[in-house]
Write an enzyme that holds these catalytic residues in place. Structure first.
Site, PDB file in Angstrom:
ATOM      1  N   TYR A   1       0.758  -1.566  -0.024  1.00 23.31           N
ATOM      2  CA  TYR A   1       0.206   0.177  -0.402  1.00 23.31           C
ATOM      3  C   TYR A   1       0.704   1.112  -0.396  1.00 23.31           C
ATOM      4  O   TYR A   1       0.512   2.345  -0.412  1.00 23.31           O
ATOM      5  CB  TYR A   1      -0.544  -0.173   1.476  1.00 23.31           C
ATOM      6  CG  TYR A   1      -2.310  -0.883   1.438  1.00 23.31           C
ATOM      7  CD1 TYR A   1      -2.114  -2.255   1.113  1.00 23.31           C
ATOM      8  CD2 TYR A   1      -2.889  -0.271   1.013  1.00 23.31           C
ATOM      9  CE1 TYR A   1      -2.872  -2.896   0.824  1.00 23.31           C
ATOM     10  CE2 TYR A   1      -4.344  -0.663   1.364  1.00 23.31           C
ATOM     11  CZ  TYR A   1      -3.967  -1.901   1.172  1.00 23.31           C
ATOM     12  OH  TYR A   1      -5.752  -3.171   0.787  1.00 23.31           O
TER      13      TYR A   1
ATOM     14  N   LYS B   1       2.914 -15.173   2.386  1.00 24.71           N
ATOM     15  CA  LYS B   1       3.531 -16.182   0.621  1.00 24.71           C
ATOM     16  C   LYS B   1       4.962 -16.021   0.875  1.00 24.71           C
ATOM     17  O   LYS B   1       5.653 -15.633  -0.504  1.00 24.71           O
ATOM     18  CB  LYS B   1       3.415 -15.123  -0.753  1.00 24.71           C
ATOM     19  CG  LYS B   1       2.299 -15.589  -2.028  1.00 24.71           C
ATOM     20  CD  LYS B   1       1.480 -16.559  -1.679  1.00 24.71           C
ATOM     21  CE  LYS B   1       1.869 -17.331  -3.136  1.00 24.71           C
ATOM     22  NZ  LYS B   1       0.736 -18.308  -3.737  1.00 24.71           N
TER      23      LYS B   1
ATOM     24  N   ASP C   1      -3.136 -18.265   0.712  1.00 25.89           N
ATOM     25  CA  ASP C   1      -4.071 -19.469  -0.543  1.00 25.89           C
ATOM     26  C   ASP C   1      -4.563 -20.240   1.264  1.00 25.89           C
ATOM     27  O   ASP C   1      -5.553 -20.040   0.510  1.00 25.89           O
ATOM     28  CB  ASP C   1      -3.558 -19.830  -1.585  1.00 25.89           C
ATOM     29  CG  ASP C   1      -2.148 -20.293  -2.326  1.00 25.89           C
ATOM     30  OD1 ASP C   1      -1.422 -20.240  -0.587  1.00 25.89           O
ATOM     31  OD2 ASP C   1      -1.671 -20.965  -2.498  1.00 25.89           O
TER      32      ASP C   1
ATOM     33  N   ASP D   1      -6.176  -6.852   4.389  1.00 17.45           N
ATOM     34  CA  ASP D   1      -7.495  -6.788   3.821  1.00 17.45           C
ATOM     35  C   ASP D   1      -8.420  -7.517   2.971  1.00 17.45           C
ATOM     36  O   ASP D   1      -9.724  -7.861   3.163  1.00 17.45           O
ATOM     37  CB  ASP D   1      -6.724  -5.575   2.503  1.00 17.45           C
ATOM     38  CG  ASP D   1      -8.032  -5.018   1.844  1.00 17.45           C
ATOM     39  OD1 ASP D   1      -8.699  -4.848   3.047  1.00 17.45           O
ATOM     40  OD2 ASP D   1      -7.683  -4.174   0.222  1.00 17.45           O
TER      41      ASP D   1
ATOM     42  N   ASP E   1     -11.929  -9.181   4.885  1.00 17.29           N
ATOM     43  CA  ASP E   1     -13.695  -9.479   4.518  1.00 17.29           C
ATOM     44  C   ASP E   1     -13.706 -11.458   4.650  1.00 17.29           C
ATOM     45  O   ASP E   1     -14.769 -11.230   4.705  1.00 17.29           O
ATOM     46  CB  ASP E   1     -13.284  -8.618   3.137  1.00 17.29           C
ATOM     47  CG  ASP E   1     -13.172  -6.799   3.341  1.00 17.29           C
ATOM     48  OD1 ASP E   1     -13.647  -6.232   3.624  1.00 17.29           O
ATOM     49  OD2 ASP E   1     -14.252  -6.747   1.579  1.00 17.29           O
TER      50      ASP E   1
HETATM   51  C1  IPM Z   1     -10.036  -1.524   3.773  1.00 22.92           C
HETATM   52  C2  IPM Z   1     -10.741  -0.732   2.735  1.00 22.92           C
HETATM   53  C3  IPM Z   1      -9.379   0.442   2.497  1.00 22.92           C
HETATM   54  C4  IPM Z   1      -8.156  -0.500   3.187  1.00 22.92           C
HETATM   55  C5  IPM Z   1      -9.139   0.873   1.507  1.00 22.92           C
HETATM   56  C6  IPM Z   1     -10.455   1.733   0.748  1.00 22.92           C
HETATM   57  C7  IPM Z   1      -8.491   1.348   1.790  1.00 22.92           C
HETATM   58  O1  IPM Z   1     -10.845  -1.966   1.838  1.00 22.92           O
HETATM   59  O2  IPM Z   1     -10.413  -0.817   5.134  1.00 22.92           O
HETATM   60  O3  IPM Z   1     -10.243  -2.623   4.298  1.00 22.92           O
HETATM   61  O4  IPM Z   1      -8.020  -1.469   1.815  1.00 22.92           O
HETATM   62  O5  IPM Z   1      -7.612  -0.884   4.228  1.00 22.92           O
HETATM   63 MN    MN Z   2     -11.260  -3.556   3.043  1.00 23.03          MN
END
Ligand code: IPM
Ligand code: MN
Ligand code: NAD
Length: 361
Positions: free
Chosen positions: A143, A193, A226, A250, A254
């Site tokens: 990032y 990885k 993975d 990230d 999710d």
């Molecule tokens: C998160 C989001 C952010 C990230 C984006 C919007 C910059 O996806 O907080 O998980 O990737 O960190």
């Molecule tokens: Mn995110």
């Protein structure tokens, strides 16, 4: 203990302002009952700040955040600003505030109360009572790595980012993970990885050495990203603390959020610097923005994480109990609703949690 907390509110875009409104409603109520005061300073962030100041994270907003005890952030981004590039993107503003506040560790806890097990895409017995905790490195990796760029034209056009970590960056976030593990079930799974990436081999070696030298009482294993993604959906119960870098964290978080049925449930705390940022894991959800449909629970639970760090444990606990009670009663926003549940709007859920949290105090 300070009796008045200065909180900077960054509602942002899309459903951000909707979920922040509910979080503030709950926070105001528990603050009165638990006898502390809040002073708010609301500022633009992301697309809203581009519209108002032509900058997704103006320095004045960063200064306001630095002068507060904590920051509550809704979400940034959306189709209106999607054509922008580089530092002008709403998402760049989010990265900037994280970096400026030194928030190198992002804590993303997933718990699945029994009442939510039926809402999970996994079998109820696979997720009921689940409790896992991701520590995601937040101010380094791909990032932020340099160089970033592009060159050329047509089929020859190329673009690149750089994934880079130093030993110091890995050690400081690994310490956060090991320290959390000691307070939980004493196990860390470090995800990388290392079979392919040089930077991941440094990650793995650094975590191993730190473990040997300072944390040998904690159980440590290593997993490739993975495989970790697969393990997350076939046997999430094996995880206690997951330690991983910025981009893997990230993605994996999710996926972990959906174990309880929705991304709209997962709170987070971005910590490590002098002022923490408390932000749900989800985004601005443009598909449902402005319709009073968003699930505010991730934002409300982020307030509970904020209160933990401000040492307002009783108020934090009351909020968590309030959320659990409302879920037990069967209220669900559309993202979680199943036959037999009662559909509730964003504002109704905020109101119900507020009442249940007050009853728990
Ligand atoms: C998160 C989001 C952010 C990230 C984006 C919007 C910059 O996806 O907080 O998980 O990737 O960190
Ligand atoms: Mn995110
Ligand atoms: P998203 O998280 O906004 O939405 C993904 C899906 O989950 C959508 O179907 C959405 O309706 C649903 N969803 C998310 N949060 C919800 C909630 N609280 N209640 C009910 N449903 C919810 O991700 P996306 O669609 O990939 O991204 C949309 C925008 O948000 C993009 O601009 C992206 O960059 C941004 N984003 C911001 C953050 C942040 O500010 N922390 C995080 C992720 C994405």
């Amino acid at each position: 203990m300070t009796n008045t907390y200065k909180i900077t509110l960054l509602p942002g875009d899309g459903i951000g302002p909707e979920v922040i409104t509910e979080a503030v409603k709950v926070l105001d109520a528990v603050a009165v009952a638990a006898k502390f005061n809040i002073s708010y300073n609301e500022q633009h962030a992301g697309g809203a700040a581009i519209d108002a100041h032509n900058d997704p994270m103006p320095d004045s907003v960063i200064d306001a955040c630095k002068a507060s005890h904590a920051v509550l952030l809704g979400a940034v981004g959306g189709p209106k600003w999607d054509a922008l590039t580089g530092a002008m993107r709403p998402e760049s503003g989010l990265l900037k505030i994280r970096k400026e506040l030194g928030a190198f560790a992002n804590l993303r806890p997933v718990t699945v109360p029994n009442s939510l097990a039926e809402n999970s895409p996994l079998r109820p017995e696979a997720v009921s009572g689940l409790d896992l905790f991701t520590v995601r490195e937040l101010t380094g990796g791909i990032y932020f790595g340099q160089p970033v760029g592009e060159e050329g034209e047509g089929a020859e056009k190329r673009a690149w980012n750089t994934m880079i970590y130093s030993v110091g960056e890995i050690e400081r976030v690994a310490r956060v993970a090991f320290d959390w593990a000691r307070k939980r079930r004493n196990k860390v799974t470090s995800v990388d990885k290392a079979n392919v990436l040089h930077v991941s081999r440094l990650w793995r070696d650094t975590v191993k050495t730190l473990h040997e030298n300072e944390y040998s009482d904690v159980e440590l294993d290593h997993m490739y990203i993975d495989n970790a993604a697969m393990q997350m959906v076939i046997n999430p119960r094996q995880f206690d603390v997951i330690l991983t870098g910025n981009i893997f964290g990230d993605i994996l978080s999710d996926a972990s959020a959906t174990l309880g049925g929705s991304l709209g449930l997962l709170p987070s705390a971005s910590v490590g610097g002098p002022v923490g940022i408390f932000e749900p894991v989800h985004g601005s959800a443009p598909d449902i923005a402005g319709q009073d449909k968003a699930n505010p629970l991730a934002m409300i639970l982020s307030v509970a994480m904020m209160l933990d760090t401000l040492d307002q444990d009783i108020a934090a606990k009351a909020i968590r109990q309030g959320v659990e009670k409302v879920l037990d009663q069967g209220y669900r926003s559309g993202d979680l609703w199943r036959e037999g549940n009662t559909l509730a709007s964003t504002s109704e859920l905020g109101q119900y949690v507020k009442e249940a949290a007050l009853a728990a105090l």
